[in-house]
Design an enzyme around this catalytic site. Structure first.
Site, PDB file in Angstrom:
ATOM      1  N   LYS A  65      14.803  18.631 -22.839  1.00 50.62           N
ATOM      2  CA  LYS A  65      15.395  19.588 -23.781  1.00 50.62           C
ATOM      3  C   LYS A  65      16.887  19.758 -23.475  1.00 50.62           C
ATOM      4  CE  LYS A  65      14.495  24.281 -25.583  1.00 50.62           C
ATOM      5  NZ  LYS A  65      13.667  25.483 -25.439  1.00 50.62           N
ATOM      6  N   SER A 140      11.410  27.141 -29.619  1.00 51.30           N
ATOM      7  CA  SER A 140      12.666  26.438 -29.706  1.00 51.30           C
ATOM      8  C   SER A 140      12.617  25.001 -29.190  1.00 51.30           C
ATOM      9  CB  SER A 140      13.737  27.204 -28.930  1.00 51.30           C
ATOM     10  OG  SER A 140      13.411  27.286 -27.564  1.00 51.30           O
ATOM     11  N   SER A 164       8.396  29.245 -26.360  1.00 51.78           N
ATOM     12  CA  SER A 164       9.065  28.050 -26.867  1.00 51.78           C
ATOM     13  C   SER A 164       8.550  26.706 -26.377  1.00 51.78           C
ATOM     14  CB  SER A 164      10.559  28.138 -26.571  1.00 51.78           C
ATOM     15  OG  SER A 164      11.163  28.965 -27.519  1.00 51.78           O
TER      16      SER A 164
HETATM   17  N1  GLN Z   1      10.604  32.517 -30.581  1.00 49.13           N
HETATM   18  C1  GLN Z   1      11.024  33.295 -29.476  1.00 49.13           C
HETATM   19  C2  GLN Z   1      12.465  33.711 -29.648  1.00 49.13           C
HETATM   20  O1  GLN Z   1      13.011  33.407 -30.654  1.00 49.13           O
HETATM   21  C3  GLN Z   1      10.799  32.550 -28.187  1.00 49.13           C
HETATM   22  C4  GLN Z   1      11.929  31.689 -27.801  1.00 49.13           C
HETATM   23  C5  GLN Z   1      11.763  31.031 -26.445  1.00 49.13           C
HETATM   24  O2  GLN Z   1      10.723  31.075 -25.808  1.00 49.13           O
HETATM   25  N2  GLN Z   1      12.855  30.442 -25.974  1.00 49.13           N
HETATM   26  O3  GLN Z   1      13.040  34.336 -28.825  1.00 49.13           O
END
Ligand code: GLN
Length: 465
Positions: A65, A140, A164
Site C-alpha cells: 500500500k 482504504s 481498511s
Molecule cells: N473507512 C474508515 C475511515 O474512513 C476506515 C479507514 C481506515 O481503516 N484507514 O476512516
C-alpha cells in the site's frame, strides 16, 4: 496462484522466481489498464540484494500500500501532498519482506491518508473491483485488495485504522488479517491515527496470510509501540479445527445489516455448528457507539498527525507566499483533498477548548466501554463471528450519504477501538453477485486461533462462493 503453492514450485525448481515475475508482469499488462490497482509500478522485479534464502516468500511478488515507505520508490499515501515524496528508507515491514526474498510489485492505490471506504478519495485515480468493474474495490486499501484479486500480486500489505484491510478484502472476495494492535511494526507507515493504525496482510487464502504474517510480525526497536512478545510460527502451526470452539454471534453487529449480508454470515455460522463448533447468540450493546467514537478519536489524532504537512518540512510547497502562515495555508489548501480537510477540521474542533471534554474524552469513554464488553465476550467465547460490513458493495457512481457511509464502519471500527485481531474471509455473494465477507474476532495475540478457524472454514468449503 497461492503463495504456498508457488513456493513449493520454486523450491523444487519447477519454476524460477524470474518466470513467476514474468507471469505477474503479464497479468499486470493485461489487467492494470482497466483495474488501476497501482499508483506506482516497480521497474525491476528481481529478488532484492539483501535477501537471505530459506523463506517461503523467496521470489514471491507482493504489492505494498502506498502509505508504507519504500526506499527509493515514491510513496504518496494517495495524496498530492506527497506526490513527489521518495523515502530514503524502507518501512520495517518492507525491510522484512525483502529480507525474505519477496519481490515488491509496486505501490497500491488508496484513499488519501487512509481516509475513506471505497478508494474514491485517492488524489490519483479510481480503482475498480476485479469481480465487476462497475463496483468499488472498498477502501482504504482498495488497490491492495484489487491487485491480489486480479492476480497482479500473490499477496499485499494493507493498513487498517477502522476497517481498511478487512472491508476491501471482503468487497473483493479475498482473505485478510487486521492483527492485534502492536503485533506488527509501524515504523515507516505514514500515520493516520496512531492509537488505531495497523499494518496487515491480504491474500488468496488463510495459509498465505500466515506466511506473510510470519515474515513481518515481531518487535522492532524502531517502533516503541511494537510488542516484544516472542515471535510465533503461524504457518507451521495451522491446524484447521473448529470442534468444540465456542463462537459468539453478537446480535448488535447484525442490526440494520442488508439481508444478503445477514443471510451469508448466519449460513456460515450454521455450517460451523454442523462442523462441531458451539455457536450462540450474544449481545454487545456498546457497538452502537463505535462509529461515533471511532470518527472522533481518529479525526482528532489525524488533525495532530497531519499538522506536519505545513509546506516547510514535508511534501508539497505552494509557489507564492508572503509569510509562513500564508505558505502553510496555501500548501495545505492546494494539496489536500476534501475528505482529509473535513477530518482535520472536525478533529481540530473536537480537541478545542470545552469540546475536548465533551467530545474527545467522551469518545475515549465509549472506547473503554466497547473494549470491556468485547473483552468480556471473549472470556465467554473463543471467537466472535460478525459481518465485515453491514452493507453490500456499492457501485462506483452510486450517490453516497456520508452519515450512512460512516455507519458501515461499525463492525470493523469496534474491533479497532478494542485493539483486537480480526480476520476477514469470504462467506457469500449478494444479489448482484458481489462478494460478502465474514469477520472472526479473537482475543489479543490469538492470531493462531483465528488462522486455525478460518482455515477450517476454507477447507470445509464455507468460503467457496
Ligand atoms: N473507512 C474508515 C475511515 O474512513 C476506515 C479507514 C481506515 O481503516 N484507514 O476512516
Amino acid at each position: 496462484m497461492k503463495i504456498y503453492e508457488a513456493a513449493a514450485l520454486i523450491k523444487n525448481k519447477s519454476i524460477s522466481p524470474s518466470e513467476l515475475a514474468c507471469e505477474i508482469m503479464g497479468r499486470i499488462n493485461e489487467r492494470e489498464g482497466d483495474i488501476k490497482a497501482y499508483i506506482t509500478l516497480s521497474e525491476n522485479l528481481s529478488i532484492p540484494k539483501e535477501a537471505v534464502e530459506g523463506s517461503p516468500l523467496w521470489g514471491i511478488p507482493i504489492a505494498v500500500k502506498d502509505n508504507i515507505c519504500t526506499k527509493g520508490v515514491r510513496t504518496t499515501a494517495g495524496s498530492r501532498m506527497l506526490e513527489n515524496f521518495v523515502p530514503d528508507y524502507d518501512a520495517t515491514v518492507v525491510e522484512r519482506l525483502k529480507k525474505c526474498g519477496a519481490v515488491i510489485t509496486g505501490k497500491t492505490n488508496m484513499d488519501e491518508f487512509g481516509m475513506g471506504s471505497d478508494s474514491l478519495c485517492s488524489a490519483f485515480h479510481v480503482t475498480k473491483n476485479p469481480h465487476n468493474t462497475l463496483y468499488v474495490p472498498g477502501g482504504s486499501s482498495g488497490g491492495s485488495a484489487a491487485a491480489v484479486k486480479a492476480g497482479m500480486a500473490l499477496a499485499s500489505l494493507g493498513t487498517d485504522t477502522g476497517g481498511s484491510i478487512r472491508q476491501p478484502a471482503a468487497f473483493c472476495g479475498i482473505y485478510a488479517l487486521k492483527p492485534t494492535y502492536s503485533l506488527i511494526s509501524r515504523h515507516g507507515l505514514i500515520a493516520f491515527a496512531s492509537s488505531l493504525d495497523c499494518i496487515g496482510p491480504m491474500a488468496n487464502c488463510v495459509k498465505d496470510l500466515a506466511i506473510v504474517t510470519d515474515a513481518i510480525a515481531g518487535g522492532d526497536s524502531k517502533d516503541a509501540t511494537s510488542s516484544t512478545r516472542e515471535k510465533e510460527n503461524y504457518y507451521a502451526n495451522i491446524k484447521p479445527q473448529v470442534k468444540n470452539i465456542k463462537i459468539g454471534l453478537p446480535k448488535e453487529f447484525f442490526e440494520n445489516a442488508d439481508d444478503s449480508v445477514k443471510k451469508a454470515v448466519y449460513t456460515m455460522a450454521q455450517k460451523l455448528e454442523e462442523m462441531g463448533a458451539i455457536v450462540n447468540e450474544c449481545s454487545c450493546k456498546s457497538v452502537k457507539y463505535a462509529t461515533a467514537a471511532y470518527y472522533v478519536i481518529s479525526s482528532a489524532e489525524a488533525s495532530s498527525n497531519l499538522a506536519r504537512y505545513d509546506g516547510v518540512r514535508f511534501g508539497y510547497k505552494s509557489k507564492e507566499y508572503k509569510s509562513f502562515e500564508e505558505l502553510c495555508v496555501k500548501s495545505r489548501s492546494e494539496a489536500l483533498g476534501n475528505e482529509v480537510k473535513k477530518r482535520i477540521i472536525f478533529g481540530t474542533r473536537v480537541l478545542s477548548g470545552e469540546n475536548y471534554n465533551f467530545y474527545y474524552n467522551k469518545a475515549n469513554l465509549a472506547r473503554s466501554l466497547i473494549r470491556n464488553e468485547l473483552e468480556s465476550l471473549l472470556g465467554e467465547f473463543h471467537v466472535l463471528l460478525t459481518p465485515v460490513c453491514p452493507a453490500v458493495v456499492p457501485k462506483i457512481n452510486e450517490k453516497k450519504d456520508s452519515g450512512k457511509v460512516c455507519e458501515k464502519d461499525r463492525c470493523t471500527a469496534a474491533v479497532s477501538l478494542a485493539d483486537l485481531p480480526a480476520i476477514s474471509i469470504p462467506c457469500g455473494k449478494d444479489e448482484n453477485g458481489m462478494p460478502i465477507g465474514a469477520q472472526l474476532i479473537g482475543n489479543r495475540f490469538c492470531e493462531q486461533l483465528l488462522f486455525n478457524i478460518a482455515a477450517a472454514c476454507e477447507e470445509g468449503g464455507l468460503c467457496d462462493v
